[in-house]
Design a protein around this motif. Structure first.
Motif, PDB file in Angstrom:
ATOM      1  N   ASP A   1      37.375  -6.298  11.740  1.00 49.81           N
ATOM      2  CA  ASP A   1      36.940  -6.468  10.492  1.00 49.81           C
ATOM      3  C   ASP A   1      38.363  -5.891   9.701  1.00 49.81           C
ATOM      4  N   ARG A   2      38.440  -6.513   8.428  1.00 47.54           N
ATOM      5  CA  ARG A   2      39.512  -6.065   7.437  1.00 47.54           C
ATOM      6  C   ARG A   2      40.698  -6.189   7.932  1.00 47.54           C
ATOM      7  N   CYS A   3      40.989  -7.247   8.618  1.00 46.69           N
ATOM      8  CA  CYS A   3      42.286  -7.700   9.116  1.00 46.69           C
ATOM      9  C   CYS A   3      43.110  -8.666   8.418  1.00 46.69           C
ATOM     10  N   ILE A   4      44.384  -8.748   8.442  1.00 46.12           N
ATOM     11  CA  ILE A   4      45.195  -9.574   7.712  1.00 46.12           C
ATOM     12  C   ILE A   4      46.183 -10.047   8.997  1.00 46.12           C
ATOM     13  N   VAL A   5      46.233 -11.255   8.860  1.00 46.62           N
ATOM     14  CA  VAL A   5      46.968 -12.005   9.958  1.00 46.62           C
ATOM     15  C   VAL A   5      47.941 -13.060   8.978  1.00 46.62           C
ATOM     16  N   GLY A   6      49.266 -12.507   9.316  1.00 48.89           N
ATOM     17  CA  GLY A   6      50.502 -13.123   8.405  1.00 48.89           C
ATOM     18  C   GLY A   6      50.418 -15.042   8.839  1.00 48.89           C
ATOM     19  N   ALA A   7      51.002 -15.544   7.825  1.00 52.83           N
ATOM     20  CA  ALA A   7      51.217 -17.053   7.930  1.00 52.83           C
ATOM     21  C   ALA A   7      51.955 -17.375   9.143  1.00 52.83           C
ATOM     22  N   ASN A   8      51.874 -18.500   9.891  1.00 57.49           N
ATOM     23  CA  ASN A   8      52.499 -18.996  10.780  1.00 57.49           C
ATOM     24  C   ASN A   8      52.497 -18.286  12.101  1.00 57.49           C
ATOM     25  N   SER A   9      51.433 -17.456  12.366  1.00 56.18           N
ATOM     26  CA  SER A   9      51.337 -16.681  13.404  1.00 56.18           C
ATOM     27  C   SER A   9      50.730 -17.266  14.564  1.00 56.18           C
ATOM     28  N   LEU A  10      50.928 -16.749  15.624  1.00 57.56           N
ATOM     29  CA  LEU A  10      50.417 -17.394  16.986  1.00 57.56           C
ATOM     30  C   LEU A  10      49.605 -16.084  17.673  1.00 57.56           C
ATOM     31  N   VAL A  11      48.273 -16.151  17.417  1.00 55.87           N
ATOM     32  CA  VAL A  11      47.444 -14.947  17.899  1.00 55.87           C
ATOM     33  C   VAL A  11      47.075 -15.279  19.046  1.00 55.87           C
ATOM     34  N   LEU A  12      47.451 -14.423  20.202  1.00 62.71           N
ATOM     35  CA  LEU A  12      47.129 -14.767  21.630  1.00 62.71           C
ATOM     36  C   LEU A  12      46.200 -13.538  22.018  1.00 62.71           C
ATOM     37  N   ASN A  13      46.143 -12.354  21.407  1.00 61.97           N
ATOM     38  CA  ASN A  13      45.552 -11.108  21.892  1.00 61.97           C
ATOM     39  C   ASN A  13      44.915 -10.646  20.671  1.00 61.97           C
ATOM     40  N   ASP A  14      43.704  -9.784  21.058  1.00 62.75           N
ATOM     41  CA  ASP A  14      42.904  -9.035  20.030  1.00 62.75           C
ATOM     42  C   ASP A  14      43.643  -8.401  19.058  1.00 62.75           C
ATOM     43  N   ILE A  15      43.013  -7.963  17.948  1.00 62.13           N
ATOM     44  CA  ILE A  15      43.459  -7.492  16.746  1.00 62.13           C
ATOM     45  C   ILE A  15      42.527  -6.571  16.362  1.00 62.13           C
ATOM     46  N   PRO A  16      42.459  -5.274  16.358  1.00 56.61           N
ATOM     47  CA  PRO A  16      41.705  -4.195  16.033  1.00 56.61           C
ATOM     48  C   PRO A  16      41.364  -4.244  14.414  1.00 56.61           C
ATOM     49  N   ASN A  17      40.102  -3.534  14.110  1.00 56.44           N
ATOM     50  CA  ASN A  17      39.816  -3.416  12.646  1.00 56.44           C
ATOM     51  C   ASN A  17      40.842  -2.783  12.186  1.00 56.44           C
ATOM     52  N   ASP A  18      40.965  -2.909  10.638  1.00 55.57           N
ATOM     53  CA  ASP A  18      41.980  -2.597   9.515  1.00 55.57           C
ATOM     54  C   ASP A  18      43.340  -2.782  10.084  1.00 55.57           C
ATOM     55  N   SER A  19      43.725  -3.962  10.893  1.00 57.84           N
ATOM     56  CA  SER A  19      45.255  -3.981  11.051  1.00 57.84           C
ATOM     57  C   SER A  19      45.742  -5.384  10.763  1.00 57.84           C
ATOM     58  N   LYS A  20      47.104  -5.169  10.634  1.00 57.25           N
ATOM     59  CA  LYS A  20      47.851  -6.416  10.103  1.00 57.25           C
ATOM     60  C   LYS A  20      48.773  -6.906  11.294  1.00 57.25           C
ATOM     61  N   ALA A  21      48.916  -7.877  11.139  1.00 60.11           N
ATOM     62  CA  ALA A  21      49.526  -8.546  12.344  1.00 60.11           C
ATOM     63  C   ALA A  21      50.213  -9.961  11.977  1.00 60.11           C
ATOM     64  N   TRP A  22      51.429 -10.177  12.535  1.00 55.77           N
ATOM     65  CA  TRP A  22      51.995 -11.353  12.267  1.00 55.77           C
ATOM     66  C   TRP A  22      52.985 -11.738  13.254  1.00 55.77           C
ATOM     67  N   GLY A  23      53.491 -12.856  13.248  1.00 53.12           N
ATOM     68  CA  GLY A  23      54.700 -13.403  14.264  1.00 53.12           C
ATOM     69  C   GLY A  23      54.324 -14.415  15.389  1.00 53.12           C
ATOM     70  N   ASN A  24      55.227 -14.808  16.062  1.00 47.10           N
ATOM     71  CA  ASN A  24      54.944 -15.785  17.124  1.00 47.10           C
ATOM     72  C   ASN A  24      55.592 -15.476  18.448  1.00 47.10           C
ATOM     73  N   PRO A  25      54.824 -14.775  19.326  1.00 48.41           N
ATOM     74  CA  PRO A  25      53.396 -14.098  19.041  1.00 48.41           C
ATOM     75  C   PRO A  25      53.233 -13.238  18.231  1.00 48.41           C
ATOM     76  N   ALA A  26      51.962 -13.082  17.525  1.00 51.62           N
ATOM     77  CA  ALA A  26      51.490 -12.169  16.715  1.00 51.62           C
ATOM     78  C   ALA A  26      51.734 -10.614  17.162  1.00 51.62           C
ATOM     79  N   LYS A  27      52.220  -9.710  16.416  1.00 51.17           N
ATOM     80  CA  LYS A  27      52.342  -8.450  16.941  1.00 51.17           C
ATOM     81  C   LYS A  27      51.683  -7.257  15.877  1.00 51.17           C
ATOM     82  N   LEU A  28      50.929  -6.330  16.133  1.00 52.37           N
ATOM     83  CA  LEU A  28      50.542  -5.553  15.257  1.00 52.37           C
ATOM     84  C   LEU A  28      51.525  -4.776  14.581  1.00 52.37           C
ATOM     85  N   GLN A  29      51.351  -4.627  13.284  1.00 53.64           N
ATOM     86  CA  GLN A  29      52.173  -3.995  12.372  1.00 53.64           C
ATOM     87  C   GLN A  29      51.876  -2.709  11.929  1.00 53.64           C
ATOM     88  N   LEU A  30      52.904  -1.645  12.084  1.00 47.43           N
ATOM     89  CA  LEU A  30      52.419  -0.141  11.945  1.00 47.43           C
ATOM     90  C   LEU A  30      52.484   0.169  10.436  1.00 47.43           C
TER      91      LEU A  30
END
Length: 174
Positions: free
Chosen positions: A145-174
């Motif tokens: 819930d409440r996640c942001i995935v940036g443009a042009n990302s390739l999401v291969l792994n789970d993303i936990p609640n309240d997270s931001k991720a982007w990239g190719n492959p997508a990585k969590l942003q701290l």
């Protein structure tokens, strides 16, 4: 000759329809749409697909299999929703243009020369999520819930609640 006249009349009627709808949509929303979106109402299509109240989906979106979409979620144009292994999208989500969300893949089938089966996995996007344009989400991925995935990302792994991720492959942003 009668068939040719009927076809010409039909084409003229379609052109007149498009011109009138185009004018209304341009004045009201300042946009121009593909022809199908002048005919198909996004909210009616979502309702016909069994999506929850207030959800909308453009006419040119490909929807396969078991796809569930929550309340007031927006599915942008040119997206692919593959529910062949089950796809769940929560409420109040924005799935941007060009997003591809899969719940199956054919990798094992292809590299085995068709001997192995397709692989399936439930893919889930939680409530209140934003998925940026042209993102690809692989089968079986769980986005909280409440996640942001940036443009042009390739999401291969789970993303936990309240997270931001982007990239190719997508990585969590701290």
């Amino acid at each position: 000759m009668a068939g040719t006249n009927a076809l010409i009349n039909l084409l003229n009627n379609l052109k007149n329809f498009w011109q009138s709808r185009h004018k209304v949509i341009e004045e009201k929303f300042d946009r121009s749409l593909p022809f199908g979106d002048y005919i198909v109402d996004r909210w009616e299509k979502a309702q016909a697909l069994g999506f929850e109240e207030g959800a909308s989906v453009y006419d040119n979106v490909c929807v396969f299999g078991d796809v569930q979409v929550g309340k007031n979620s927006w599915i942008g144009p040119n997206t692919i929703l593959d529910g062949s292994g089950r796809l769940m999208i929560g409420s109040h989500c924005s799935i941007s243009a060009g997003v591809q969300i899969y719940s199956h893949d054919t990798v094992a089938w292809a590299i085995s020369g068709g001997k192995d089966a397709y692989e399936y996995g439930t893919t889930r996007i939680g409530d209140d999520c934003y998925i940026g344009p042209n993102t690809i989400i692989a089968k079986g991925v769980q986005i909280g819930d409440r996640c942001i995935v940036g443009a042009n990302s390739l999401v291969l792994n789970d993303i936990p609640n309240d997270s931001k991720a982007w990239g190719n492959p997508a990585k969590l942003q701290l």
